[in-house]
Design a protein around this motif. Sequence first.
Motif, PDB file in Angstrom:
ATOM      1  N   ALA A  28       0.984  -1.031  -0.022  1.00 28.97           N
ATOM      2  CA  ALA A  28       0.116   0.190  -0.058  1.00 28.97           C
ATOM      3  C   ALA A  28       0.801   1.245   0.022  1.00 28.97           C
ATOM      4  O   ALA A  28       0.476   2.341  -0.378  1.00 28.97           O
ATOM      5  CB  ALA A  28      -0.900   0.038   1.111  1.00 28.97           C
ATOM      6  N   PHE A  29       2.141   1.270   0.210  1.00 30.26           N
ATOM      7  CA  PHE A  29       3.005   2.173   0.581  1.00 30.26           C
ATOM      8  C   PHE A  29       4.086   2.143  -0.552  1.00 30.26           C
ATOM      9  O   PHE A  29       4.604   0.800  -0.834  1.00 30.26           O
ATOM     10  CB  PHE A  29       3.505   2.518   1.897  1.00 30.26           C
ATOM     11  N   PRO A  30       4.882   3.238  -0.823  1.00 30.13           N
ATOM     12  CA  PRO A  30       5.931   2.982  -1.974  1.00 30.13           C
ATOM     13  C   PRO A  30       7.325   2.588  -1.292  1.00 30.13           C
ATOM     14  O   PRO A  30       8.132   2.300  -1.983  1.00 30.13           O
ATOM     15  CB  PRO A  30       6.289   4.499  -2.490  1.00 30.13           C
ATOM     16  N   GLN A  31       7.258   2.413  -0.003  1.00 32.85           N
ATOM     17  CA  GLN A  31       8.607   2.014   0.846  1.00 32.85           C
ATOM     18  C   GLN A  31       8.206   1.718   2.003  1.00 32.85           C
ATOM     19  O   GLN A  31       7.039   1.859   2.595  1.00 32.85           O
ATOM     20  CB  GLN A  31       9.586   3.332   0.759  1.00 32.85           C
ATOM     21  N   PRO A  32       9.090   0.988   2.696  1.00 36.29           N
ATOM     22  CA  PRO A  32       8.985   0.678   4.061  1.00 36.29           C
ATOM     23  C   PRO A  32       8.899   1.807   5.106  1.00 36.29           C
ATOM     24  O   PRO A  32       9.693   2.889   4.821  1.00 36.29           O
ATOM     25  CB  PRO A  32      10.112  -0.285   4.629  1.00 36.29           C
ATOM     26  N   TYR A  33       8.012   1.799   6.119  1.00 33.96           N
ATOM     27  CA  TYR A  33       7.812   2.994   7.031  1.00 33.96           C
ATOM     28  C   TYR A  33       8.513   2.683   8.460  1.00 33.96           C
ATOM     29  O   TYR A  33       8.530   1.155   8.679  1.00 33.96           O
ATOM     30  CB  TYR A  33       6.417   3.396   7.295  1.00 33.96           C
ATOM     31  N   TYR A  34       9.040   3.414   9.269  1.00 37.47           N
ATOM     32  CA  TYR A  34       9.573   2.949  10.402  1.00 37.47           C
ATOM     33  C   TYR A  34       8.707   3.778  11.438  1.00 37.47           C
ATOM     34  O   TYR A  34       8.331   4.897  11.422  1.00 37.47           O
ATOM     35  CB  TYR A  34      11.025   3.398  10.463  1.00 37.47           C
ATOM     36  N   LEU A  35       8.379   3.090  12.486  1.00 37.42           N
ATOM     37  CA  LEU A  35       7.546   3.383  13.641  1.00 37.42           C
ATOM     38  C   LEU A  35       8.230   3.267  15.070  1.00 37.42           C
ATOM     39  O   LEU A  35       8.977   2.533  14.985  1.00 37.42           O
ATOM     40  CB  LEU A  35       6.172   2.637  13.845  1.00 37.42           C
ATOM     41  N   VAL A  36       7.665   4.139  16.097  1.00 37.03           N
ATOM     42  CA  VAL A  36       8.282   3.788  17.331  1.00 37.03           C
ATOM     43  C   VAL A  36       7.146   3.057  18.299  1.00 37.03           C
ATOM     44  O   VAL A  36       6.048   3.648  18.437  1.00 37.03           O
ATOM     45  CB  VAL A  36       8.582   5.249  17.820  1.00 37.03           C
ATOM     46  N   TRP A  37       7.568   2.231  18.948  1.00 38.14           N
ATOM     47  CA  TRP A  37       6.809   1.291  19.835  1.00 38.14           C
ATOM     48  C   TRP A  37       7.136   1.609  21.223  1.00 38.14           C
ATOM     49  O   TRP A  37       8.515   1.701  21.546  1.00 38.14           O
ATOM     50  CB  TRP A  37       6.830   0.057  19.663  1.00 38.14           C
ATOM     51  N   TYR A  38       6.603   1.652  22.220  1.00 36.86           N
ATOM     52  CA  TYR A  38       6.950   1.945  23.779  1.00 36.86           C
ATOM     53  C   TYR A  38       6.033   1.383  24.764  1.00 36.86           C
ATOM     54  O   TYR A  38       4.828   1.193  24.121  1.00 36.86           O
ATOM     55  CB  TYR A  38       7.179   3.422  23.987  1.00 36.86           C
ATOM     56  N   THR A  39       6.419   1.146  25.955  1.00 37.53           N
ATOM     57  CA  THR A  39       5.575   0.798  26.907  1.00 37.53           C
ATOM     58  C   THR A  39       5.185   1.796  27.952  1.00 37.53           C
ATOM     59  O   THR A  39       6.423   2.226  28.382  1.00 37.53           O
ATOM     60  CB  THR A  39       6.434  -0.528  27.631  1.00 37.53           C
ATOM     61  N   ASP A  40       4.040   2.197  28.236  1.00 38.93           N
ATOM     62  CA  ASP A  40       3.799   2.813  29.290  1.00 38.93           C
ATOM     63  C   ASP A  40       3.274   2.222  30.423  1.00 38.93           C
ATOM     64  O   ASP A  40       2.338   1.243  30.341  1.00 38.93           O
ATOM     65  CB  ASP A  40       2.668   3.827  28.894  1.00 38.93           C
ATOM     66  N   ASN A  41       4.210   2.330  31.501  1.00 35.16           N
ATOM     67  CA  ASN A  41       3.862   1.444  32.735  1.00 35.16           C
ATOM     68  C   ASN A  41       2.383   1.665  33.490  1.00 35.16           C
ATOM     69  O   ASN A  41       1.876   0.789  33.913  1.00 35.16           O
ATOM     70  CB  ASN A  41       4.971   2.035  33.774  1.00 35.16           C
ATOM     71  N   SER A  42       1.914   2.545  32.961  1.00 34.89           N
ATOM     72  CA  SER A  42       0.499   2.860  33.623  1.00 34.89           C
ATOM     73  C   SER A  42      -0.746   2.514  32.684  1.00 34.89           C
ATOM     74  O   SER A  42      -1.770   1.900  33.024  1.00 34.89           O
ATOM     75  CB  SER A  42       0.184   4.379  33.999  1.00 34.89           C
ATOM     76  N   THR A  43      -0.422   2.483  31.166  1.00 30.48           N
ATOM     77  CA  THR A  43      -1.396   2.209  30.363  1.00 30.48           C
ATOM     78  C   THR A  43      -1.016   1.209  29.460  1.00 30.48           C
ATOM     79  O   THR A  43      -1.690   0.654  28.473  1.00 30.48           O
ATOM     80  CB  THR A  43      -1.824   3.453  29.476  1.00 30.48           C
ATOM     81  N   GLY A  44       0.180   0.219  29.353  1.00 25.16           N
ATOM     82  CA  GLY A  44       0.462  -0.457  28.538  1.00 25.16           C
ATOM     83  C   GLY A  44       1.200  -0.257  27.465  1.00 25.16           C
ATOM     84  O   GLY A  44       1.685   0.971  27.239  1.00 25.16           O
ATOM     85  N   ASP A  45       1.215  -1.196  26.416  1.00 24.72           N
ATOM     86  CA  ASP A  45       2.136  -0.882  25.352  1.00 24.72           C
ATOM     87  C   ASP A  45       1.359  -0.107  24.107  1.00 24.72           C
ATOM     88  O   ASP A  45       0.184  -0.130  23.941  1.00 24.72           O
ATOM     89  CB  ASP A  45       2.305  -2.261  24.476  1.00 24.72           C
ATOM     90  N   ARG A  46       2.157   0.661  23.383  1.00 25.70           N
ATOM     91  CA  ARG A  46       1.554   1.677  22.665  1.00 25.70           C
ATOM     92  C   ARG A  46       2.470   2.070  21.455  1.00 25.70           C
ATOM     93  O   ARG A  46       3.525   1.701  21.372  1.00 25.70           O
ATOM     94  CB  ARG A  46       1.277   3.185  23.310  1.00 25.70           C
ATOM     95  N   LEU A  47       1.870   2.609  20.479  1.00 29.90           N
ATOM     96  CA  LEU A  47       2.834   3.328  19.091  1.00 29.90           C
ATOM     97  C   LEU A  47       2.747   4.733  19.485  1.00 29.90           C
ATOM     98  O   LEU A  47       1.762   5.387  20.044  1.00 29.90           O
ATOM     99  CB  LEU A  47       2.110   3.105  17.873  1.00 29.90           C
ATOM    100  N   LEU A  48       3.900   5.296  19.034  1.00 27.36           N
ATOM    101  CA  LEU A  48       3.964   6.854  19.187  1.00 27.36           C
ATOM    102  C   LEU A  48       3.082   7.291  17.951  1.00 27.36           C
ATOM    103  O   LEU A  48       3.315   7.026  16.871  1.00 27.36           O
ATOM    104  CB  LEU A  48       5.419   7.270  18.658  1.00 27.36           C
ATOM    105  N   MET A  49       2.126   8.189  18.530  1.00 26.13           N
ATOM    106  CA  MET A  49       1.060   8.884  17.751  1.00 26.13           C
ATOM    107  C   MET A  49       1.022  10.214  17.808  1.00 26.13           C
ATOM    108  O   MET A  49       1.213  10.724  18.763  1.00 26.13           O
ATOM    109  CB  MET A  49      -0.254   8.026  17.839  1.00 26.13           C
ATOM    110  N   TYR A  50       0.254  10.901  16.959  1.00 30.25           N
ATOM    111  CA  TYR A  50       0.070  12.388  17.025  1.00 30.25           C
ATOM    112  C   TYR A  50      -1.249  12.337  17.969  1.00 30.25           C
ATOM    113  O   TYR A  50      -1.861  11.478  18.011  1.00 30.25           O
ATOM    114  CB  TYR A  50      -0.345  12.961  15.805  1.00 30.25           C
TER     115      TYR A  50
END
Length: 210
Positions: A28-50
């Motif tokens: 669906a995209f012209p190239q690979p994309y890179y994302l940031v994944w992190y763990t929030d101790n209070s709310t669990g695992d998340r992605l870096l989002m706007y």
Amino acid sequence: MPEQSVIKRFETSCIACDTWIIAYRSSAFPQPYYLVWYTDNSTGDRLLMYRNAGIFVTGDLATITAEAEARLSSLQHTDKTARWLKQVQGLEPSVSNVYDMDYICNALRRKKLSLKVMDALSNFIDLFGDYANSLTTTDHLQVFREHPVIETFIAHYYQYIFWPRLQQGEKFRDAERPELAVDHRALLDVFQEMRGYFEADIRVMSPTTH
């Protein structure tokens, strides 16, 4: 000092701050994309989002931390994320995991669910759950985790792959696993729907000027 180079390794900072870079591949995209994944101790695992919706991504692995830091005020993040960005300044980024959507899709179409495919699909389901957990505006997507075909897949995966492999180590043999008893067409359809939601929320921004 040799000790300093070890301390400053990129992976060491990722472990210390529970923050990682992942790669996402899709036709669906012209190239690979890179994302940031992190763990929030209070709310669990998340992605870096706007904050106002949209997954933060970049097509340039080398500049991902600089891009994230430049946009930090508009991103939903934790103190650990900000600390990670400071710690990895000047270090060469590395990818912790790769998500290949076409690989999974093609295997599901062929009904060829090898151990590698099962791992890849399980990883994406987990990633999608972390994405749904990232903002209140995506929380409703957690319903996919409760979809019967996804629950059947996950139950099979943990019973016959995850726990046996963890317990048996090198003695684990996937050949002994029974066939996944699921409607493969339904599994493909739900996977494609989840993929569609995820990819529609990927926000590609122009590179910032440094």
